[in-house]
Design a protein around this motif. Structure first.
Motif, PDB file in Angstrom:
ATOM      1  N   ASP B   8       0.725  -1.133   0.045  1.00  0.00           N
ATOM      2  CA  ASP B   8       0.122   0.042   0.083  1.00  0.00           C
ATOM      3  C   ASP B   8       0.867   1.206  -0.003  1.00  0.00           C
ATOM      4  O   ASP B   8       1.819   1.179   0.787  1.00  0.00           O
ATOM      5  N   ALA B   9       0.380   2.256  -0.707  1.00  0.00           N
ATOM      6  CA  ALA B   9       1.084   3.572  -0.716  1.00  0.00           C
ATOM      7  C   ALA B   9       1.189   4.107   0.689  1.00  0.00           C
ATOM      8  O   ALA B   9       2.073   4.821   0.987  1.00  0.00           O
ATOM      9  N   VAL B  10       0.040   3.994   1.138  1.00  0.00           N
ATOM     10  CA  VAL B  10      -0.210   4.564   2.612  1.00  0.00           C
ATOM     11  C   VAL B  10      -0.854   3.580   3.561  1.00  0.00           C
ATOM     12  O   VAL B  10      -1.818   2.992   2.987  1.00  0.00           O
ATOM     13  N   ALA B  11      -0.132   3.355   4.643  1.00  0.00           N
ATOM     14  CA  ALA B  11      -1.075   2.360   5.525  1.00  0.00           C
ATOM     15  C   ALA B  11      -0.390   2.808   6.916  1.00  0.00           C
ATOM     16  O   ALA B  11       0.581   2.752   7.397  1.00  0.00           O
ATOM     17  N   VAL B  12      -1.527   3.594   7.552  1.00  0.00           N
ATOM     18  CA  VAL B  12      -1.099   3.965   8.861  1.00  0.00           C
ATOM     19  C   VAL B  12      -2.381   3.585   9.729  1.00  0.00           C
ATOM     20  O   VAL B  12      -3.582   3.584   9.317  1.00  0.00           O
ATOM     21  N   THR B  13      -2.302   3.430  10.933  1.00  0.00           N
ATOM     22  CA  THR B  13      -3.235   3.185  11.966  1.00  0.00           C
ATOM     23  C   THR B  13      -3.069   3.996  13.327  1.00  0.00           C
ATOM     24  O   THR B  13      -2.039   4.524  13.498  1.00  0.00           O
ATOM     25  N   GLY B  14      -4.337   4.109  13.733  1.00  0.00           N
ATOM     26  CA  GLY B  14      -4.368   4.854  14.950  1.00  0.00           C
ATOM     27  C   GLY B  14      -4.152   6.258  14.928  1.00  0.00           C
ATOM     28  O   GLY B  14      -3.766   6.709  15.890  1.00  0.00           O
ATOM     29  N   LEU B  15      -4.439   6.830  13.805  1.00  0.00           N
ATOM     30  CA  LEU B  15      -4.032   8.332  13.547  1.00  0.00           C
ATOM     31  C   LEU B  15      -4.990   9.166  14.313  1.00  0.00           C
ATOM     32  O   LEU B  15      -6.039   9.100  14.382  1.00  0.00           O
ATOM     33  N   THR B  16      -4.162   9.827  15.354  1.00  0.00           N
ATOM     34  CA  THR B  16      -4.783  10.743  16.287  1.00  0.00           C
ATOM     35  C   THR B  16      -4.344  12.122  16.346  1.00  0.00           C
ATOM     36  O   THR B  16      -3.121  12.211  16.383  1.00  0.00           O
ATOM     37  N   LYS B  17      -5.086  12.976  16.162  1.00  0.00           N
ATOM     38  CA  LYS B  17      -4.664  14.567  16.500  1.00  0.00           C
ATOM     39  C   LYS B  17      -5.350  15.386  17.554  1.00  0.00           C
ATOM     40  O   LYS B  17      -6.450  15.520  17.326  1.00  0.00           O
ATOM     41  N   MET B  54      -0.876  15.352   8.209  1.00  0.00           N
ATOM     42  CA  MET B  54       0.022  14.481   8.877  1.00  0.00           C
ATOM     43  C   MET B  54       0.671  13.404   8.030  1.00  0.00           C
ATOM     44  O   MET B  54       1.873  13.071   8.329  1.00  0.00           O
ATOM     45  N   LEU B  55       0.141  13.087   6.965  1.00  0.00           N
ATOM     46  CA  LEU B  55       0.687  12.251   6.133  1.00  0.00           C
ATOM     47  C   LEU B  55       1.924  12.978   5.499  1.00  0.00           C
ATOM     48  O   LEU B  55       2.820  12.196   5.071  1.00  0.00           O
ATOM     49  N   LEU B  56       1.727  14.283   5.535  1.00  0.00           N
ATOM     50  CA  LEU B  56       2.778  14.978   4.536  1.00  0.00           C
ATOM     51  C   LEU B  56       3.974  15.588   5.618  1.00  0.00           C
ATOM     52  O   LEU B  56       4.702  16.446   5.318  1.00  0.00           O
ATOM     53  N   GLY B  57       3.673  15.317   6.885  1.00  0.00           N
ATOM     54  CA  GLY B  57       4.627  15.836   8.078  1.00  0.00           C
ATOM     55  C   GLY B  57       4.601  17.203   8.154  1.00  0.00           C
ATOM     56  O   GLY B  57       5.272  17.645   9.048  1.00  0.00           O
ATOM     57  N   LEU B  58       3.479  17.861   7.817  1.00  0.00           N
ATOM     58  CA  LEU B  58       3.058  19.261   8.294  1.00  0.00           C
ATOM     59  C   LEU B  58       2.725  19.411   9.712  1.00  0.00           C
ATOM     60  O   LEU B  58       2.973  20.137  10.692  1.00  0.00           O
ATOM     61  N   VAL B  59       1.996  18.154  10.098  1.00  0.00           N
ATOM     62  CA  VAL B  59       1.131  18.192  11.382  1.00  0.00           C
ATOM     63  C   VAL B  59       1.779  17.000  12.107  1.00  0.00           C
ATOM     64  O   VAL B  59       1.610  15.848  11.544  1.00  0.00           O
ATOM     65  N   ARG B  60       2.163  17.220  13.168  1.00  0.00           N
ATOM     66  CA  ARG B  60       2.653  16.004  14.014  1.00  0.00           C
ATOM     67  C   ARG B  60       1.642  14.996  14.680  1.00  0.00           C
ATOM     68  O   ARG B  60       0.690  15.766  15.463  1.00  0.00           O
ATOM     69  N   PRO B  61       1.432  13.812  14.245  1.00  0.00           N
ATOM     70  CA  PRO B  61       0.302  13.246  15.032  1.00  0.00           C
ATOM     71  C   PRO B  61       0.410  12.994  16.390  1.00  0.00           C
ATOM     72  O   PRO B  61       1.651  12.928  16.907  1.00  0.00           O
ATOM     73  N   THR B  62      -0.564  13.249  17.337  1.00  0.00           N
ATOM     74  CA  THR B  62      -0.541  12.894  18.658  1.00  0.00           C
ATOM     75  C   THR B  62      -0.287  11.470  19.040  1.00  0.00           C
ATOM     76  O   THR B  62       0.710  11.151  19.660  1.00  0.00           O
ATOM     77  N   SER B  63      -0.796  10.547  18.132  1.00  0.00           N
ATOM     78  CA  SER B  63      -0.359   9.215  18.241  1.00  0.00           C
ATOM     79  C   SER B  63      -0.702   8.435  16.988  1.00  0.00           C
ATOM     80  O   SER B  63      -1.400   9.086  16.103  1.00  0.00           O
ATOM     81  N   GLY B  64      -0.196   7.400  16.771  1.00  0.00           N
ATOM     82  CA  GLY B  64      -0.630   6.665  15.401  1.00  0.00           C
ATOM     83  C   GLY B  64       0.910   6.169  14.583  1.00  0.00           C
ATOM     84  O   GLY B  64       1.602   6.974  14.930  1.00  0.00           O
ATOM     85  N   GLU B  65       0.609   5.351  14.204  1.00  0.00           N
ATOM     86  CA  GLU B  65       1.921   4.822  13.240  1.00  0.00           C
ATOM     87  C   GLU B  65       1.336   4.254  12.045  1.00  0.00           C
ATOM     88  O   GLU B  65       0.379   4.024  11.603  1.00  0.00           O
ATOM     89  N   GLY B  66       2.609   3.861  11.292  1.00  0.00           N
ATOM     90  CA  GLY B  66       2.323   3.408   9.852  1.00  0.00           C
ATOM     91  C   GLY B  66       3.435   3.882   8.717  1.00  0.00           C
ATOM     92  O   GLY B  66       4.386   4.420   9.267  1.00  0.00           O
ATOM     93  N   GLN B  67       3.300   3.802   7.640  1.00  0.00           N
ATOM     94  CA  GLN B  67       4.048   3.872   6.612  1.00  0.00           C
ATOM     95  C   GLN B  67       3.450   4.436   5.464  1.00  0.00           C
ATOM     96  O   GLN B  67       2.246   4.380   5.166  1.00  0.00           O
ATOM     97  N   VAL B  68       4.117   5.481   4.766  1.00  0.00           N
ATOM     98  CA  VAL B  68       3.918   6.108   3.620  1.00  0.00           C
ATOM     99  C   VAL B  68       4.986   5.844   2.625  1.00  0.00           C
ATOM    100  O   VAL B  68       6.209   6.222   2.821  1.00  0.00           O
ATOM    101  N   LEU B  69       4.792   5.219   1.421  1.00  0.00           N
ATOM    102  CA  LEU B  69       5.632   4.738   0.407  1.00  0.00           C
ATOM    103  C   LEU B  69       6.781   4.008   1.034  1.00  0.00           C
ATOM    104  O   LEU B  69       7.812   4.395   0.672  1.00  0.00           O
ATOM    105  N   GLY B  70       6.389   3.190   2.019  1.00  0.00           N
ATOM    106  CA  GLY B  70       7.344   2.216   2.541  1.00  0.00           C
ATOM    107  C   GLY B  70       8.111   2.721   3.568  1.00  0.00           C
ATOM    108  O   GLY B  70       9.070   2.172   4.027  1.00  0.00           O
ATOM    109  N   HIS B  71       7.956   4.166   3.979  1.00  0.00           N
ATOM    110  CA  HIS B  71       8.703   4.623   5.081  1.00  0.00           C
ATOM    111  C   HIS B  71       8.048   4.873   6.302  1.00  0.00           C
ATOM    112  O   HIS B  71       6.758   5.491   6.067  1.00  0.00           O
TER     113      HIS B  71
END
Lengths: 276, 310
Positions: B8-17, B54-71
């Motif tokens: 997946d290009a984006v696979a993030v879980t528990g993203l919270t802000k 949050m996916l673009l790194g402009l806003v820091r997630p309060t919690s959550g993890e995952g990968q974007v383009l494998g990173h």
């Protein structure tokens, strides 16, 4: 729509992210719409203020006097002193540049192409300081030329203005004025980044650099010793110093302020969300 | 459009802000297949822009993890160079031309300057590239923003409300543009307040509301709250028509002068033909016969409860 898909693996990401911030900002400042008014203003300012300082100079005493102007290095004395009057302008310009980048969204847009926040901030700031250095150099060239034209008619002896000591003095004056500019630039950048709003940032900056620094600060020994704007003024106009302060104390205090401001800017750049 | 076996290009879980006590995004898990065109939908204030930020790194997630383009999501510097984005509207220097603005971004991101002309052509600004950005219309600004997002030939393109403030012609142009962007195999994540626009370009959907995830998956699997029907009407013979269709074994409901026939598992085209044939045989002339589809908007509105999905 399509059947082909791209691999998700990365290639050369770091290479792509490297650098460019200085060049981009330098090029932006190099637009005719930016440098033409900046140069015109500098030329006018340098000529008028130098002329005024020489025309009103006393024979002797502190500051810009006929006696001081007639000594070796006198050619850059007036333009160097002229810089002190530009503090609010410098502060306003740097507040506008940094706060404007947030309020207009160009900081956000830049981060999408240069995600290294510190690299972007440092490159952008250095490009602005390089632009400031050009402006300061122009201030000295025009100020020196104006002084050379106006000085003799006011009784200034310009015969010692081209000896080796004069050029060394000119270099020192240039560095002091540039340091003065960098100080105000750091203050303006910090205020702009903290407020993220041009009108609010300008209000804070003008309030501080105007009445607080010059009325309150000048009236109290504490202000004269610790207010950053007054300390910066002493750098380019040591005669304005109303209290006893050694060079070590002056530059030590300013260096400490510089470190604090850099820390504040680093924190704002690195930790705050980019939401505008 | 999609159907990729790639990660997946984006696979993030528990993203919270959270901002103080206010939770803007609450435990959202998003999966965006590589090569898909995914629509991000939700009412105003649902948290769409925050998720994208949050996916673009402009806003820091309060919690959550995952990968974007494998990173790792926590290290946006590692992948943002391969992501192009238009977020919170276009932002350029008004005293510079569109072309000069792009050139500046090329310097900033060390992109290939040869891309500028083809991109201006792609977004329809080839003739206006040398005009001052400040003189651009809103639609032109949006298109320049899309061109900027495509600098560096990104693998993932994130477009936040690209049709904002654009006239109907411009919307159609941008819709075509999104399709063309996806043609290169890029993954596209697009949010829009015009659900009909997304219906035409997306194959995946992520629906969020009040900061939480409501649906994600293929668009054609988006739950339908009510069953689809065929609406039938006959001048002055509504009751006869209704009774006829019920006698014919169809699940028909009279609604004033109109009868609605449940489609169920049947083929809507064949069912419509059957209704027409039955009515014709009974000497009833139909004045209305059409398949009432549920639009994306209908389905999303049912999913998010109320309010206007945007």
């Amino acid at each position: 729509m399509t059947t082909a898909t791209r691999p998700a693996e990365t290639t050369g990401t770091d290479r792509r992210l490297r650098g460019g911030a200085f060049l981009a900002e330098w090029t932006r400042l190099g637009q005719r719409r930016v440098w033409l008014p900046a140069i015109a203003t500098t030329v006018l300012y340098a000529a008028v203020v130098t002329f005024a300082l020489i025309a009103t100079a006393q024979d002797r005493g502190p500051g810009v006097t006929i006696s001081a102007l007639s000594q070796s290095g006198g050619g850059t004395l007036a333009p160097s002193s002229a810089a002190r009057f530009a503090s609010v302008l410098l502060l306003a310009v740097f507040v506008g540049l940094s706060a404007g980048a947030f309020s207009k969204g160009t900081w956000r847009a830049a981060l999408l192409h240069h995600p290294g926040r510190f690299g972007l901030a440092v490159g952008t700031f250095l490009a602005r300081i390089a632009g400031l250095a050009v402006i300061v150099a122009l201030l000295f060239v025009v100020g020196w030329a104006t002084a050379a034209v106006v000085g003799p008619s006011q009784g200034v002896d310009t015969s010692a203005w081209t000896d080796a000591a004069s050029w060394q003095s000119a270099a020192e004056d240039f560095l002091r004025v540039l340091g003065f500019g960098v100080g105000w630039a750091l203050l303006g950048t910090a205020v702009g980044m903290a407020t993220r709003s041009v009108p609010v940032g300008l209000a804070v900056a003008v309030l501080w650099a105007g009445p607080i620094e010059n009325v309150l600060g000048d009236s109290f020994a504490f202000g004269q010793r610790w207010f950053p704007g007054l300390l910066l003024r002493y750098v380019v106009a040591p005669d304005s110093l109303g209290i006893s302060l050694s060079n070590a104390e002056l530059y030590g205090t300013l260096a400490a302020y510089g470190v604090v401001l850099l820390g504040v800017i680093a924190f704002l750049v690195g930790r705050r969300d980019v939401t505008s | 459009m999609s159907t990729s076996t790639l990660p997946d290009a984006v696979a993030v879980t528990g993203l919270t802000k959270r901002y103080g006590r206010r939770t803007v995004v609450d435990d959202v898990s998003v999966r965006i297949p590589s090569g898909s065109v995914t629509g991000l939908i939700g009412p105003n204030g649902a948290g769409k822009t925050t998720v994208m930020s949050m996916l673009l790194g402009l806003v820091r997630p309060t919690s959550g993890e995952g990968q974007v383009l494998g990173h790792d999501l926590a290290r946006p510097k590692a992948y943002v160079g391969r992501v192009g984005a238009l977020i919170e509207g276009p932002a350029f220097h008004p005293s510079m031309s569109g072309r000069a603005n792009l050139r500046n971004l090329v310097r900033l991101g060390r992109h290939d300057p040869e891309q500028i002309a083809p991109l201006l052509h792609l977004v329809g600004l080839a003739d206006r590239g040398d005009d001052l950005y400040g003189a651009y219309s809103l639609g032109m600004k949006q298109r320049l923003g899309i061109a900027a997002a495509l600098l560096g030939d990104p693998d993932l393109v994130i477009l936040d409300e690209p049709t904002n403030g654009v006239d109907p012609q411009g919307m159609r142009d941008i819709r075509h543009l999104v399709r063309r962007i996806a043609e290169g195999g890029r993954t596209v994540l697009v949010s829009s307040h015009l659900l009909a626009e997304l219906e035409h370009v997306c194959d995946h959907l992520v629906v969020i509301d009040r900061g939480g995830l409501r649906y994600q998956g293929p668009m054609d699997e988006l739950p339908t709250g009510r069953r689809e029907v065929i609406r039938v009407a006959a001048d002055g013979a509504a009751t006869d028509l209704h009774d006829l269709l019920v006698r014919d074994g169809l699940e028909a409901t009279a609604r004033g002068t109109v009868t609605e026939v449940e489609i169920g598992e049947a083929d809507p085209v064949r069912l419509a033909a059957r209704i027409n044939s039955t009515a014709h045989a009974a000497g009833i002339t139909l004045t209305e016969l059409h398949h009432q589809r549920q639009t994306l908007e209908d389905r999303v509105l049912e999913l998010v409860g109320n309010g206007s999905a945007s």
